[in-house]
Design a protein around this motif. Structure first.
Motif, PDB file in Angstrom:
ATOM      1  N   VAL A  17      35.017  26.947 -61.555  1.00 54.31           N
ATOM      2  CA  VAL A  17      34.538  26.386 -60.292  1.00 54.31           C
ATOM      3  C   VAL A  17      35.498  26.797 -59.183  1.00 54.31           C
ATOM      4  N   ILE A  18      34.932  27.270 -58.081  1.00 56.36           N
ATOM      5  CA  ILE A  18      35.742  27.590 -56.905  1.00 56.36           C
ATOM      6  C   ILE A  18      35.202  26.784 -55.727  1.00 56.36           C
ATOM      7  N   GLU A  19      36.029  26.589 -54.729  1.00 60.62           N
ATOM      8  CA  GLU A  19      35.594  25.901 -53.518  1.00 60.62           C
ATOM      9  C   GLU A  19      35.639  26.877 -52.356  1.00 60.62           C
ATOM     10  N   ILE A  20      34.573  26.876 -51.588  1.00 60.11           N
ATOM     11  CA  ILE A  20      34.485  27.744 -50.414  1.00 60.11           C
ATOM     12  C   ILE A  20      34.067  26.882 -49.235  1.00 60.11           C
ATOM     13  N   GLU A  21      34.766  27.049 -48.126  1.00 58.49           N
ATOM     14  CA  GLU A  21      34.457  26.274 -46.931  1.00 58.49           C
ATOM     15  C   GLU A  21      33.722  27.133 -45.916  1.00 58.49           C
ATOM     16  N   SER A  22      32.998  26.464 -45.062  1.00 54.60           N
ATOM     17  CA  SER A  22      32.337  27.094 -43.916  1.00 54.60           C
ATOM     18  C   SER A  22      31.321  28.155 -44.312  1.00 54.60           C
ATOM     19  N   VAL A  23      30.442  27.814 -45.229  1.00 51.86           N
ATOM     20  CA  VAL A  23      29.319  28.703 -45.530  1.00 51.86           C
ATOM     21  C   VAL A  23      28.025  27.947 -45.261  1.00 51.86           C
ATOM     22  N   ASN A  24      27.145  28.596 -44.519  1.00 49.37           N
ATOM     23  CA  ASN A  24      25.873  27.972 -44.155  1.00 49.37           C
ATOM     24  C   ASN A  24      24.683  28.599 -44.872  1.00 49.37           C
ATOM     25  N   ASP A  25      24.918  29.779 -45.452  1.00 52.42           N
ATOM     26  CA  ASP A  25      23.817  30.466 -46.123  1.00 52.42           C
ATOM     27  C   ASP A  25      24.372  31.367 -47.222  1.00 52.42           C
ATOM     28  N   THR A  26      23.473  31.929 -48.023  1.00 48.52           N
ATOM     29  CA  THR A  26      23.914  32.719 -49.173  1.00 48.52           C
ATOM     30  C   THR A  26      24.578  34.034 -48.749  1.00 48.52           C
ATOM     31  N   ASP A  27      24.196  34.589 -47.620  1.00 52.62           N
ATOM     32  CA  ASP A  27      24.862  35.817 -47.158  1.00 52.62           C
ATOM     33  C   ASP A  27      26.342  35.561 -46.847  1.00 52.62           C
ATOM     34  N   SER A  28      26.629  34.476 -46.139  1.00 51.93           N
ATOM     35  CA  SER A  28      28.029  34.178 -45.831  1.00 51.93           C
ATOM     36  C   SER A  28      28.784  33.793 -47.098  1.00 51.93           C
ATOM     37  N   LEU A  29      28.111  33.162 -48.040  1.00 47.10           N
ATOM     38  CA  LEU A  29      28.728  32.851 -49.330  1.00 47.10           C
ATOM     39  C   LEU A  29      29.126  34.134 -50.048  1.00 47.10           C
ATOM     40  N   ASN A  31      29.752  37.086 -48.797  1.00 48.22           N
ATOM     41  CA  ASN A  31      30.868  37.722 -48.092  1.00 48.22           C
ATOM     42  C   ASN A  31      32.196  37.066 -48.440  1.00 48.22           C
ATOM     43  N   LYS A  32      32.234  35.735 -48.453  1.00 48.46           N
ATOM     44  CA  LYS A  32      33.486  35.032 -48.764  1.00 48.46           C
ATOM     45  C   LYS A  32      33.906  35.261 -50.207  1.00 48.46           C
ATOM     46  N   VAL A  33      32.958  35.229 -51.127  1.00 47.28           N
ATOM     47  CA  VAL A  33      33.272  35.426 -52.546  1.00 47.28           C
ATOM     48  C   VAL A  33      33.837  36.826 -52.767  1.00 47.28           C
ATOM     49  N   LYS A  34      33.254  37.817 -52.126  1.00 45.17           N
ATOM     50  CA  LYS A  34      33.715  39.197 -52.299  1.00 45.17           C
ATOM     51  C   LYS A  34      35.090  39.415 -51.672  1.00 45.17           C
ATOM     52  N   GLU A  35      35.426  38.644 -50.640  1.00 44.57           N
ATOM     53  CA  GLU A  35      36.765  38.719 -50.047  1.00 44.57           C
ATOM     54  C   GLU A  35      37.816  38.077 -50.953  1.00 44.57           C
ATOM     55  N   MET A  36      37.424  37.072 -51.708  1.00 47.19           N
ATOM     56  CA  MET A  36      38.352  36.316 -52.544  1.00 47.19           C
ATOM     57  C   MET A  36      38.888  37.108 -53.726  1.00 47.19           C
ATOM     58  N   ASN A  37      38.038  37.945 -54.311  1.00 46.42           N
ATOM     59  CA  ASN A  37      38.408  38.615 -55.555  1.00 46.42           C
ATOM     60  C   ASN A  37      37.744  39.986 -55.586  1.00 46.42           C
ATOM     61  N   SER A  38      38.534  41.015 -55.754  1.00 43.30           N
ATOM     62  CA  SER A  38      37.988  42.380 -55.724  1.00 43.30           C
ATOM     63  C   SER A  38      36.987  42.634 -56.848  1.00 43.30           C
ATOM     64  N   THR A  39      37.093  41.926 -57.950  1.00 45.54           N
ATOM     65  CA  THR A  39      36.141  42.086 -59.052  1.00 45.54           C
ATOM     66  C   THR A  39      34.722  41.754 -58.597  1.00 45.54           C
ATOM     67  N   PHE A  40      34.592  40.775 -57.709  1.00 45.78           N
ATOM     68  CA  PHE A  40      33.268  40.367 -57.252  1.00 45.78           C
ATOM     69  C   PHE A  40      32.591  41.412 -56.369  1.00 45.78           C
ATOM     70  N   ARG A  41      33.368  42.287 -55.753  1.00 45.92           N
ATOM     71  CA  ARG A  41      32.774  43.307 -54.882  1.00 45.92           C
ATOM     72  C   ARG A  41      31.868  44.257 -55.644  1.00 45.92           C
ATOM     73  N   ASP A  42      32.260  44.608 -56.863  1.00 48.84           N
ATOM     74  CA  ASP A  42      31.494  45.562 -57.653  1.00 48.84           C
ATOM     75  C   ASP A  42      30.634  44.906 -58.725  1.00 48.84           C
ATOM     76  N   ALA A  43      30.811  43.606 -58.925  1.00 49.30           N
ATOM     77  CA  ALA A  43      30.086  42.908 -59.996  1.00 49.30           C
ATOM     78  C   ALA A  43      28.626  42.700 -59.616  1.00 49.30           C
ATOM     79  N   LYS A  44      27.790  42.699 -60.620  1.00 51.84           N
ATOM     80  CA  LYS A  44      26.380  42.388 -60.426  1.00 51.84           C
ATOM     81  C   LYS A  44      26.183  40.933 -60.841  1.00 51.84           C
TER      82      LYS A  44
END
Length: 75
Positions: A17-29, A31-44
C-alpha cells in the motif's frame, strides 16, 4: 489516498500500500506513481477503482478504493 499494489508492483515498491496526495483523477495518479518509482514507468498494469478495472481518465474521490494490478496469466 491509499493505493493498493499487487504482484511485481508491490515487489518493486517493497510495500503493498502506498499513499499519494493531491490526485483528482487516474491520469494524475499515473503520473505520480511513475515519478515515485522508475519500475512503474515501464511496467504494464491496470487501475481498478472500487474493484472495477477502468480505462481512460476517471475522476477519483477521496473515499475510492484504488488498486494497481499487473497483467494476469493463468489457465
Amino acid at each position: 489516498m491509499k493505493i493498493s499494489l499487487f504482484g511485481m508492483l508491490a515487489d518493486a515498491a517493497k510495500q503493498s500500500v502506498i499513499e499519494i496526495e493531491s490526485v483528482n483523477d487516474t491520469d494524475s495518479l499515473l503520473n505520480k506513481v511513475k515519478e515515485m518509482n522508475s519500475t512503474f514507468r515501464d511496467a504494464k498494469f491496470v487501475i481498478a477503482v472500487n474493484k472495477k478495472v477502468v480505462s481512460g481518465n476517471q475522476v477519483l474521490n477521496e473515499n475510492d478504493e484504488v488498486a494497481l494490478l499487473p497483467p494476469f496469466a493463468g489457465g
